[in-house]
Enzyme design. Structure first.
Site, PDB file in Angstrom:
ATOM      1  N   ASP A  88      -1.992   1.229   7.555  1.00 13.39           N
ATOM      2  CA  ASP A  88      -1.574   0.743   6.285  1.00 13.39           C
ATOM      3  C   ASP A  88      -0.748  -0.457   5.924  1.00 13.39           C
ATOM      4  OD1 ASP A  88      -1.365   3.590   5.310  1.00 13.39           O
ATOM      5  OD2 ASP A  88      -0.394   3.944   7.167  1.00 13.39           O
ATOM      6  N   GLU A 130      -1.518  -1.448  -4.530  1.00 10.45           N
ATOM      7  CA  GLU A 130      -2.684  -0.699  -4.620  1.00 10.45           C
ATOM      8  C   GLU A 130      -2.288   0.577  -5.777  1.00 10.45           C
ATOM      9  OE1 GLU A 130      -5.613  -0.146  -1.518  1.00 10.45           O
ATOM     10  OE2 GLU A 130      -4.949   1.719  -1.704  1.00 10.45           O
ATOM     11  N   ASP A 181       0.861  -1.060   0.159  1.00 11.74           N
ATOM     12  CA  ASP A 181       0.079  -0.012   0.121  1.00 11.74           C
ATOM     13  C   ASP A 181       0.922   1.273  -0.048  1.00 11.74           C
ATOM     14  OD1 ASP A 181      -2.224   1.823   0.246  1.00 11.74           O
ATOM     15  OD2 ASP A 181      -2.291   1.431   2.522  1.00 11.74           O
TER      16      ASP A 181
END
Length: 181
Positions: A142, A67, A7
Protein backbone atom coordinates in the site's frame (compact mmCIF):
# COMPACT_ATOMS: atom_id res chain seq x y z
CA UNK A 1 7.82 20.55 -5.38
CA UNK A 2 6.62 18.19 -2.65
CA UNK A 3 3.95 15.66 -3.63
CA UNK A 4 1.76 13.65 -1.29
CA UNK A 5 0.64 10.41 -2.95
CA UNK A 6 -2.27 8.50 -1.44
CA UNK A 7 -3.61 5.00 -2.05
CA UNK A 8 -6.91 5.13 -0.14
CA UNK A 9 -8.51 2.06 1.34
CA UNK A 10 -11.12 1.24 3.93
CA UNK A 11 -8.80 -1.29 5.63
CA UNK A 12 -5.34 0.07 4.74
CA UNK A 13 -4.46 3.51 3.39
CA UNK A 14 -0.99 3.99 1.99
CA UNK A 15 0.74 7.35 1.74
CA UNK A 16 4.03 8.55 0.35
CA UNK A 17 5.68 11.96 0.23
CA UNK A 18 8.20 12.77 -2.49
CA UNK A 19 10.36 15.81 -3.07
CA UNK A 20 10.72 16.50 -6.78
CA UNK A 21 13.63 18.67 -7.86
CA UNK A 22 13.99 18.71 -11.62
CA UNK A 23 14.26 15.07 -12.63
CA UNK A 24 15.30 14.01 -9.14
CA UNK A 25 12.81 12.21 -6.92
CA UNK A 26 13.58 11.83 -3.22
CA UNK A 27 11.49 10.00 -0.66
CA UNK A 28 10.56 12.19 2.29
CA UNK A 29 8.27 9.79 4.14
CA UNK A 30 5.91 6.89 3.55
CA UNK A 31 3.70 4.57 5.53
CA UNK A 32 0.46 2.66 5.86
CA UNK A 33 -2.50 3.45 8.06
CA UNK A 34 -3.85 0.14 9.40
CA UNK A 35 -7.56 0.70 9.92
CA UNK A 36 -8.52 -2.91 10.75
CA UNK A 37 -8.35 -2.30 14.49
CA UNK A 38 -11.04 0.38 14.40
CA UNK A 39 -14.56 -0.90 14.99
CA UNK A 40 -16.63 1.26 12.67
CA UNK A 41 -16.23 2.77 9.24
CA UNK A 42 -16.82 6.25 10.68
CA UNK A 43 -13.88 5.82 13.07
CA UNK A 44 -11.73 4.65 10.16
CA UNK A 45 -12.58 7.79 8.18
CA UNK A 46 -11.69 9.99 11.14
CA UNK A 47 -8.40 8.12 11.57
CA UNK A 48 -7.54 8.63 7.87
CA UNK A 49 -8.26 12.34 8.19
CA UNK A 50 -6.33 12.81 11.44
CA UNK A 51 -3.24 10.80 10.46
CA UNK A 52 -2.94 12.30 6.97
CA UNK A 53 -3.40 15.75 8.52
CA UNK A 54 -0.34 15.03 10.65
CA UNK A 55 1.61 13.98 7.55
CA UNK A 56 0.62 17.22 5.79
CA UNK A 57 1.66 19.29 8.82
CA UNK A 58 5.08 17.57 8.94
CA UNK A 59 5.85 17.49 5.22
CA UNK A 60 4.00 20.55 3.83
CA UNK A 61 3.20 19.15 0.37
CA UNK A 62 2.57 21.48 -2.55
CA UNK A 63 0.35 19.00 -4.38
CA UNK A 64 -1.61 15.85 -3.65
CA UNK A 65 -2.16 12.91 -5.98
CA UNK A 66 -4.66 10.20 -5.14
CA UNK A 67 -5.66 6.93 -6.72
CA UNK A 68 -9.33 6.84 -7.60
CA UNK A 69 -11.56 3.82 -7.20
CA UNK A 70 -12.75 2.75 -10.63
CA UNK A 71 -14.48 -0.59 -10.30
CA UNK A 72 -15.65 -3.17 -7.84
CA UNK A 73 -18.03 -6.06 -7.53
CA UNK A 74 -19.54 -5.04 -4.23
CA UNK A 75 -21.36 -1.66 -4.16
CA UNK A 76 -20.95 -1.39 -0.37
CA UNK A 77 -17.19 -1.86 -0.66
CA UNK A 78 -17.01 0.77 -3.40
CA UNK A 79 -18.99 3.20 -1.27
CA UNK A 80 -16.60 2.68 1.65
CA UNK A 81 -13.60 3.09 -0.64
CA UNK A 82 -15.05 6.31 -2.04
CA UNK A 83 -15.56 7.65 1.47
CA UNK A 84 -11.95 6.79 2.36
CA UNK A 85 -10.82 8.66 -0.74
CA UNK A 86 -12.98 11.65 0.21
CA UNK A 87 -11.55 11.75 3.75
CA UNK A 88 -8.03 11.75 2.32
CA UNK A 89 -8.88 14.40 -0.28
CA UNK A 90 -10.38 16.70 2.36
CA UNK A 91 -7.07 16.79 4.22
CA UNK A 92 -5.45 18.46 1.20
CA UNK A 93 -8.45 20.49 0.09
CA UNK A 94 -8.94 22.03 3.54
CA UNK A 95 -5.36 23.32 3.28
CA UNK A 96 -5.82 24.52 -0.32
CA UNK A 97 -3.44 21.90 -1.69
CA UNK A 98 -4.43 20.94 -5.26
CA UNK A 99 -5.61 17.34 -5.64
CA UNK A 100 -5.27 15.27 -8.81
CA UNK A 101 -6.83 11.84 -9.26
CA UNK A 102 -5.31 8.97 -11.23
CA UNK A 103 -6.74 5.61 -12.20
CA UNK A 104 -4.89 2.49 -11.08
CA UNK A 105 -3.99 1.76 -14.72
CA UNK A 106 -2.45 5.23 -15.16
CA UNK A 107 -0.36 4.78 -12.03
CA UNK A 108 0.82 1.27 -12.91
CA UNK A 109 1.69 2.26 -16.46
CA UNK A 110 3.63 5.30 -15.23
CA UNK A 111 5.97 3.29 -13.01
CA UNK A 112 6.10 -0.12 -14.70
CA UNK A 113 5.18 0.55 -18.33
CA UNK A 114 2.26 -1.87 -17.94
CA UNK A 115 -1.21 -0.68 -16.91
CA UNK A 116 -2.08 -4.21 -15.79
CA UNK A 117 0.98 -4.74 -13.59
CA UNK A 118 0.54 -6.55 -10.28
CA UNK A 119 0.95 -4.83 -6.91
CA UNK A 120 4.18 -6.80 -6.51
CA UNK A 121 5.56 -5.44 -9.80
CA UNK A 122 4.73 -1.88 -8.69
CA UNK A 123 6.41 -2.56 -5.34
CA UNK A 124 9.54 -3.85 -7.09
CA UNK A 125 9.76 -0.88 -9.47
CA UNK A 126 9.19 1.66 -6.68
CA UNK A 127 12.03 0.14 -4.68
CA UNK A 128 14.25 0.29 -7.74
CA UNK A 129 13.32 3.79 -8.90
CA UNK A 130 13.53 5.36 -5.44
CA UNK A 131 16.50 3.28 -4.20
CA UNK A 132 14.62 1.82 -1.24
CA UNK A 133 16.66 -1.05 0.15
CA UNK A 134 15.52 -4.56 0.93
CA UNK A 135 16.37 -3.79 4.54
CA UNK A 136 13.36 -1.50 4.88
CA UNK A 137 10.47 -3.73 5.97
CA UNK A 138 8.03 -0.81 6.25
CA UNK A 139 7.56 -0.52 2.50
CA UNK A 140 4.43 -2.60 2.08
CA UNK A 141 2.31 -2.85 -1.05
CA UNK A 142 0.00 0.00 0.00
CA UNK A 143 2.86 2.41 0.73
CA UNK A 144 4.51 1.43 -2.58
CA UNK A 145 1.24 2.12 -4.39
CA UNK A 146 1.03 5.55 -2.74
CA UNK A 147 4.60 6.38 -3.79
CA UNK A 148 3.68 5.20 -7.29
CA UNK A 149 0.73 7.63 -7.32
CA UNK A 150 3.11 10.43 -6.32
CA UNK A 151 5.62 9.45 -9.03
CA UNK A 152 2.84 9.23 -11.62
CA UNK A 153 1.87 12.79 -10.72
CA UNK A 154 5.45 14.04 -10.81
CA UNK A 155 6.03 12.47 -14.22
CA UNK A 156 2.78 13.90 -15.55
CA UNK A 157 3.69 17.37 -14.24
CA UNK A 158 7.15 17.23 -15.81
CA UNK A 159 5.54 16.54 -19.19
CA UNK A 160 3.00 19.32 -18.83
CA UNK A 161 0.21 16.87 -18.05
CA UNK A 162 0.90 14.66 -21.09
CA UNK A 163 1.26 10.91 -20.93
CA UNK A 164 3.79 8.70 -22.68
CA UNK A 165 2.77 5.32 -24.07
CA UNK A 166 4.94 2.23 -24.25
CA UNK A 167 4.14 -0.85 -26.30
CA UNK A 168 5.85 -3.28 -23.93
CA UNK A 169 8.45 -3.69 -21.18
CA UNK A 170 11.30 -3.53 -23.65
CA UNK A 171 10.26 -0.13 -25.03
CA UNK A 172 9.70 1.16 -21.47
CA UNK A 173 13.18 0.08 -20.37
CA UNK A 174 14.78 1.54 -23.53
CA UNK A 175 13.13 4.88 -22.79
CA UNK A 176 13.98 4.73 -19.07
CA UNK A 177 17.45 3.16 -18.64
CA UNK A 178 17.94 5.06 -15.37
CA UNK A 179 15.12 3.04 -13.75
CA UNK A 180 17.01 -0.23 -13.82
CA UNK A 181 18.43 -1.14 -10.42
Amino acid sequence: MIVLGIDPGSRFTGYGVLEIDGGRETVVEYGVLNLDKLETHVLRLRHIYERLSQVVERCLPDQCAIEMPVYGRNPQSMLKLGRAQAAAMLVALNREIPVTEYTPKEVKKSVTGNGNASKEQVWYMIRSILNITDADPTLGLDAADALAVGLCHAHRQSRGGKTTSYRDWESFLRANPDRLG
